[in-house]
Design an enzyme around this catalytic site. Structure first.
Site, mmCIF file in Angstrom:
data_model
loop_
_atom_site.group_PDB
_atom_site.id
_atom_site.type_symbol
_atom_site.label_atom_id
_atom_site.label_comp_id
_atom_site.label_asym_id
_atom_site.label_seq_id
_atom_site.Cartn_x
_atom_site.Cartn_y
_atom_site.Cartn_z
ATOM 1 N N ARG A 1 0.725 -1.215 -0.051
ATOM 2 C CA ARG A 1 -0.080 0.015 0.076
ATOM 3 C C ARG A 1 0.681 1.101 0.159
ATOM 4 N NH1 ARG A 1 -4.380 2.733 4.403
ATOM 5 N NH2 ARG A 1 -4.872 4.392 3.016
ATOM 6 N N HIS A 2 0.522 2.348 -0.634
ATOM 7 C CA HIS A 2 1.225 3.795 -0.781
ATOM 8 C C HIS A 2 1.444 4.099 0.629
ATOM 9 C CE1 HIS A 2 -2.401 6.011 0.159
ATOM 10 N NE2 HIS A 2 -2.681 5.368 -0.533
ATOM 11 N N GLU B 1 -7.025 3.507 -7.253
ATOM 12 C CA GLU B 1 -7.909 3.025 -6.307
ATOM 13 C C GLU B 1 -9.489 3.306 -6.663
ATOM 14 O OE1 GLU B 1 -8.835 1.871 -3.555
ATOM 15 O OE2 GLU B 1 -8.053 3.079 -1.892
ATOM 16 N N THR C 1 -9.824 9.056 -0.711
ATOM 17 C CA THR C 1 -9.225 9.498 -1.686
ATOM 18 C C THR C 1 -8.925 8.454 -2.731
ATOM 19 O OG1 THR C 1 -7.473 10.343 0.045
ATOM 20 C CG2 THR C 1 -6.773 10.467 -2.295
ATOM 21 N N ARG D 1 0.849 8.629 -5.582
ATOM 22 C CA ARG D 1 1.032 8.214 -4.326
ATOM 23 C C ARG D 1 1.552 6.887 -4.252
ATOM 24 N NH1 ARG D 1 -4.581 8.743 -4.809
ATOM 25 N NH2 ARG D 1 -5.829 7.250 -4.291
#
Length: 198
Positions: free
Chosen positions: A12-13, A84, A25, A62
């Site tokens: 995950r970022h 996302e 986001t 990101r």
């Protein structure tokens, strides 16, 4: 668990200002915070010594920046399916703000007005699962929390709604694999944040 079976690592970022504030986001293309950049580098250190047949990243900065800081910029390929969830009308809003208007709302069950449904995101996840299962060797994916949670339940053959049961921190490392053979998908590691600093 049998050795020699492929492992799909999920990264995950790192942290953003909206992950800190709890704002949804989706497609808003936010940079990492300074802490997010530090933790992305630490994630790279955590991955030292592993080799990958393929590294894929979301096009959102990101995830792409996390990938680069972790040391995979030169080998990563952008995969638009890893972006996302599109939160539509709920973009930038916190769960508390959404629940004030819609108390029973659940992302993984209801999706977002003007955005994607769980089935939409599940279909993208299914395409990624098919691609990585066709590869020989381990794979590393950089993406975002809600998408990776959906990908994980689809890996297991569960409905997207099951993603609500999985929690995933920023810069967390997880891994999917198989138990005895390729017909037995499992979660091998989940939400490992021991490399993440404060």
């Amino acid at each position: 668990m049998s050795k020699g079976l492929p492992v799909i690592y999920l990264a995950r970022h790192g942290e953003t200002v909206w992950s800190l504030s709890g704002q949804h986001t989706g497609l808003t293309d936010l940079p990492l915070t300074e802490r997010g950049e530090r933790n992305a580098r630490a994630l790279g250190e955590r991955l030292t010594g592993l080799t990958f047949a393929k590294v894929l990243t979301s096009p959102l900065q990101r995830a792409a920046r996390t990938c680069a800081l972790a040391g995979f910029e030169g080998v990563a390929e952008v995969d638009r399916d890893l972006r996302e969830w599109n939160y539509g009308d709920y973009e930038g809003r916190t769960s508390a703000e959404i629940h004030a208007q819609r108390p029973d709302w659940q992302l993984f069950r209801d999706g977002c007005p003007g955005g994607e449904s769980p089935q939409d995101v599940g279909a993208r996840a299914d395409r990624v699962v098919r691609r990585v299962r066709a590869l020989q060797g381990d794979v590393l994916l950089f993406s975002s929390g809600h998408f990776l949670r959906t990908l994980t339940v689809r890996w297991l053959g569960l409905e997207p709604a099951g993603g609500r049961l999985l929690l995933l921190g920023t810069a967390a490392l997880s891994a999917l694999s198989y138990e005895h053979n390729l017909s037995e998908p499992v979660i091998r590691l989940w939400n490992d944040t021991r490399h993440v600093g404060t």
